[in-house]
Scaffold this motif. Structure first.
Motif, mmCIF file in Angstrom:
data_model
loop_
_atom_site.group_PDB
_atom_site.id
_atom_site.type_symbol
_atom_site.label_atom_id
_atom_site.label_comp_id
_atom_site.label_asym_id
_atom_site.label_seq_id
_atom_site.Cartn_x
_atom_site.Cartn_y
_atom_site.Cartn_z
ATOM 1 N N LYS A 294 0.829 -1.200 0.000
ATOM 2 C CA LYS A 294 0.000 0.000 0.000
ATOM 3 C C LYS A 294 0.867 1.254 0.000
ATOM 4 C CE LYS A 294 -0.593 1.088 4.900
ATOM 5 N NZ LYS A 294 -0.142 2.492 4.751
ATOM 6 N N GLU A 295 0.291 2.354 -0.426
ATOM 7 C CA GLU A 295 1.029 3.608 -0.446
ATOM 8 C C GLU A 295 1.222 4.160 0.964
ATOM 9 O OE1 GLU A 295 -0.459 6.502 -3.150
ATOM 10 O OE2 GLU A 295 -0.168 5.200 -4.895
ATOM 11 N N GLU A 296 2.352 4.795 1.186
ATOM 12 C CA GLU A 296 2.666 5.384 2.484
ATOM 13 C C GLU A 296 1.616 6.429 2.856
ATOM 14 O OE1 GLU A 296 4.950 5.423 5.877
ATOM 15 O OE2 GLU A 296 5.324 4.210 4.076
ATOM 16 N N GLY A 297 1.131 6.336 4.087
ATOM 17 C CA GLY A 297 0.176 7.322 4.573
ATOM 18 C C GLY A 297 -1.272 7.027 4.257
ATOM 19 N N ALA A 298 -1.545 5.986 3.477
ATOM 20 C CA ALA A 298 -2.920 5.644 3.121
ATOM 21 C C ALA A 298 -3.584 4.864 4.256
ATOM 22 C CB ALA A 298 -2.952 4.817 1.843
ATOM 23 N N GLU A 299 -4.861 5.116 4.472
ATOM 24 C CA GLU A 299 -5.620 4.350 5.465
ATOM 25 C C GLU A 299 -5.996 2.992 4.876
ATOM 26 O OE1 GLU A 299 -6.122 5.299 8.480
ATOM 27 O OE2 GLU A 299 -5.655 7.440 8.380
ATOM 28 N N TRP A 300 -6.141 1.987 5.750
ATOM 29 C CA TRP A 300 -6.565 0.687 5.261
ATOM 30 C C TRP A 300 -7.426 -0.023 6.290
ATOM 31 C CZ3 TRP A 300 -4.974 -4.075 7.465
ATOM 32 C CH2 TRP A 300 -3.949 -3.997 8.418
ATOM 33 N N GLY A 301 -8.226 -0.953 5.782
ATOM 34 C CA GLY A 301 -9.101 -1.733 6.644
ATOM 35 C C GLY A 301 -9.131 -3.181 6.202
ATOM 36 N N LEU A 302 -9.898 -3.980 6.919
ATOM 37 C CA LEU A 302 -9.967 -5.420 6.652
ATOM 38 C C LEU A 302 -11.398 -5.918 6.690
ATOM 39 C CD1 LEU A 302 -8.496 -8.194 6.283
ATOM 40 C CD2 LEU A 302 -8.584 -8.414 8.770
ATOM 41 N N ASN A 303 -11.723 -6.746 5.699
ATOM 42 C CA ASN A 303 -12.958 -7.512 5.660
ATOM 43 C C ASN A 303 -12.559 -8.984 5.651
ATOM 44 O OD1 ASN A 303 -15.337 -8.813 5.040
ATOM 45 N ND2 ASN A 303 -15.500 -7.982 2.971
ATOM 46 N N ASN A 304 -12.821 -9.701 6.746
ATOM 47 C CA ASN A 304 -12.454 -11.114 6.854
ATOM 48 C C ASN A 304 -13.642 -11.982 6.451
ATOM 49 O OD1 ASN A 304 -11.283 -13.280 9.580
ATOM 50 N ND2 ASN A 304 -11.157 -13.526 7.381
ATOM 51 N N ASP A 305 -13.712 -12.300 5.161
ATOM 52 C CA ASP A 305 -14.838 -13.054 4.614
ATOM 53 C C ASP A 305 -14.946 -14.440 5.242
ATOM 54 O OD1 ASP A 305 -16.994 -13.492 2.780
ATOM 55 O OD2 ASP A 305 -15.643 -14.734 1.596
ATOM 56 N N SER A 306 -16.162 -14.793 5.679
ATOM 57 C CA SER A 306 -16.451 -16.107 6.275
ATOM 58 C C SER A 306 -15.585 -16.401 7.492
ATOM 59 C CB SER A 306 -16.287 -17.222 5.230
ATOM 60 O OG SER A 306 -17.185 -17.047 4.167
ATOM 61 N N MET A 307 -15.310 -15.365 8.281
ATOM 62 C CA MET A 307 -14.472 -15.553 9.467
ATOM 63 C C MET A 307 -15.128 -16.514 10.455
ATOM 64 S SD MET A 307 -14.999 -12.011 11.612
ATOM 65 C CE MET A 307 -16.549 -11.705 12.489
ATOM 66 N N LYS A 308 -14.292 -17.234 11.195
ATOM 67 C CA LYS A 308 -14.756 -18.175 12.212
ATOM 68 C C LYS A 308 -14.675 -17.590 13.615
ATOM 69 C CE LYS A 308 -15.657 -21.328 9.197
ATOM 70 N NZ LYS A 308 -17.078 -21.562 8.839
ATOM 71 N N ASP A 309 -13.897 -16.509 13.757
ATOM 72 C CA ASP A 309 -13.794 -15.777 15.014
ATOM 73 C C ASP A 309 -13.227 -14.403 14.702
ATOM 74 O OD1 ASP A 309 -10.928 -15.990 14.869
ATOM 75 O OD2 ASP A 309 -11.058 -17.976 15.767
ATOM 76 N N LEU A 310 -12.919 -13.631 15.733
ATOM 77 C CA LEU A 310 -12.493 -12.244 15.541
ATOM 78 C C LEU A 310 -10.983 -12.042 15.545
ATOM 79 C CD1 LEU A 310 -15.079 -10.540 17.947
ATOM 80 C CD2 LEU A 310 -15.175 -10.564 15.447
ATOM 81 N N HIS A 311 -10.195 -13.128 15.658
ATOM 82 C CA HIS A 311 -8.767 -12.951 15.909
ATOM 83 C C HIS A 311 -8.046 -12.261 14.749
ATOM 84 C CE1 HIS A 311 -7.898 -16.487 13.338
ATOM 85 N NE2 HIS A 311 -6.677 -16.018 13.297
ATOM 86 N N PHE A 312 -8.485 -12.509 13.499
ATOM 87 C CA PHE A 312 -7.789 -11.912 12.362
ATOM 88 C C PHE A 312 -8.055 -10.408 12.282
ATOM 89 C CE2 PHE A 312 -6.763 -11.652 7.703
ATOM 90 C CZ PHE A 312 -5.453 -12.085 7.827
ATOM 91 N N LEU A 313 -9.253 -9.984 12.691
ATOM 92 C CA LEU A 313 -9.536 -8.556 12.763
ATOM 93 C C LEU A 313 -8.654 -7.908 13.828
ATOM 94 C CD1 LEU A 313 -13.454 -8.487 12.532
ATOM 95 C CD2 LEU A 313 -11.786 -8.221 10.684
ATOM 96 N N GLY A 314 -8.462 -8.626 14.931
ATOM 97 C CA GLY A 314 -7.575 -8.122 15.974
ATOM 98 C C GLY A 314 -6.150 -7.973 15.478
ATOM 99 N N LEU A 315 -5.683 -8.940 14.703
ATOM 100 C CA LEU A 315 -4.346 -8.861 14.123
ATOM 101 C C LEU A 315 -4.229 -7.622 13.242
ATOM 102 C CD1 LEU A 315 -1.529 -10.010 13.460
ATOM 103 C CD2 LEU A 315 -2.622 -11.335 11.623
ATOM 104 N N ALA A 316 -5.240 -7.367 12.421
ATOM 105 C CA ALA A 316 -5.213 -6.204 11.536
ATOM 106 C C ALA A 316 -5.083 -4.911 12.335
ATOM 107 C CB ALA A 316 -6.467 -6.179 10.671
ATOM 108 N N ILE A 317 -5.796 -4.828 13.443
ATOM 109 C CA ILE A 317 -5.723 -3.623 14.273
ATOM 110 C C ILE A 317 -4.307 -3.425 14.800
ATOM 111 C CG2 ILE A 317 -6.521 -2.575 16.430
ATOM 112 C CD1 ILE A 317 -9.239 -4.028 15.882
ATOM 113 N N THR A 318 -3.680 -4.501 15.257
ATOM 114 C CA THR A 318 -2.307 -4.379 15.773
ATOM 115 C C THR A 318 -1.325 -4.019 14.666
ATOM 116 O OG1 THR A 318 -1.778 -6.744 15.487
ATOM 117 C CG2 THR A 318 -2.801 -6.080 17.568
#
Length: 280
Positions: free
Chosen positions: A196-220
């Motif tokens: 991604k480009e420096e300074g750009a905001e980003w987010g995550l959509n975890n399709d068919s997730m089984k729990d929230l841990h991958f969203l937590g990883l993205a936040i960290t």
């Protein structure tokens, strides 16, 4: 000051997707608006909605969509995100009809094609340019949906052409759902973030997730936006499904706070996503 995270909810699951026993999938304007209000009360600051009819099928008729926004606006100031996507037979213009609704502030913009079940979800470069131009004219912020690594670089290509404005907002779509996007592994997410480009905001959509841990990883890892909702998954823990979208939001907000962050308010989300900058 604690870092603020935009919590997006995509409350309506796709037609044909099995709804678990005990989960209530909203379909009518009244059901969706009540659901969104409950999600906003739990900490959601943006809602992702397709233009659907009363059965949940995608449509180019804005009647139900606009009725839903009327009811949502009466109960919260949550950011409205429309869509230019969705596997359908709609035309280019019909797919972005949500942009004719002035209350739409953000819209998803798919950055390439991907296998979807036994078919192909087609988003060609000329089509992406067309939707990006419509977004600009409507003063709607594009959230660029990224399904594989090459699509990150497509964003840069289109920004260099002047089709997309900088700074951009990426949304990485990982998971093993119907679409054949990259699997939700730390390595794959790291690859995407590194491009991604420096300074750009980003987010995550975890399709068919089984729990929230991958969203937590993205936040960290620095994500500014994470998404839950029945469009993506009913699960919040392994083997446990949520009765409502608000329950998913509540669990995600608990995780956000456990990681030392806070959910953004709608006003803060508008600042983070550049809505205020675009609309003045």
């Amino acid at each position: 000051m604690k870092r603020k995270i935009v919590v997006t909810v995509a409350p309506v699951c796709h037609v044909g997707k099995e709804v678990p026993a005990g989960s209530k999938n909203p379909l009518t304007p009244e059901e969706i608006a009540a659901d969104v209000a409950a999600c906003a009360a739990e900490g959601a600051s943006m809602v992702h909605l397709h233009t659907r009819d009363l059965t949940g099928e995608q449509t180019f008729d804005l009647t139900v969509f606009s009725q839903t926004l009327d009811l949502i606006a009466a109960q919260s100031d949550i950011v409205i995100q429309g869509s230019t996507g969705g596997l359908s037979t709609l035309t280019l213009e019909e797919r972005c009809v949500c942009l004719d609704e002035p209350r739409v502030e953000v819209a998803s913009l798919n950055m390439g094609s991907v296998n979807f079940g036994e078919s192909v979800y087609i988003n060609t470069l000329p089509e992406i340019r067309y939707w990006a131009d419509r977004l600009k004219k409507a003063k709607v912020v594009p959230e660029m949906e990224i399904f594989d690594l090459s699509q990150v670089e497509t964003c840069t290509k289109l920004a260099n052409e002047g089709v997309l404005d900088r700074p951009m907002h990426y949304n990485f779509c990982l998971g093993t759902g119907t679409a054949s996007n990259l699997s939700d592994t730390p390595r794959n997410l790291q690859y995407m973030v590194s491009l991604k480009e420096e300074g750009a905001e980003w987010g995550l959509n975890n399709d068919s997730m089984k729990d929230l841990h991958f969203l937590g990883l993205a936040i960290t890892m620095g994500a500014s936006c994470v998404r839950v909702g029945f469009e993506d998954s009913f699960y919040y823990e392994e083997g446990k499904t949520a009765p409502t979208n608000a329950f998913l939001v509540k669990k995600l907000v608990e995780l956000i706070r456990a990681l030392g962050c806070e959910p953004a308010t709608p006003a803060e989300a508008r600042e983070i996503l550049g809505i205020n900058r675009l609309r003045g």
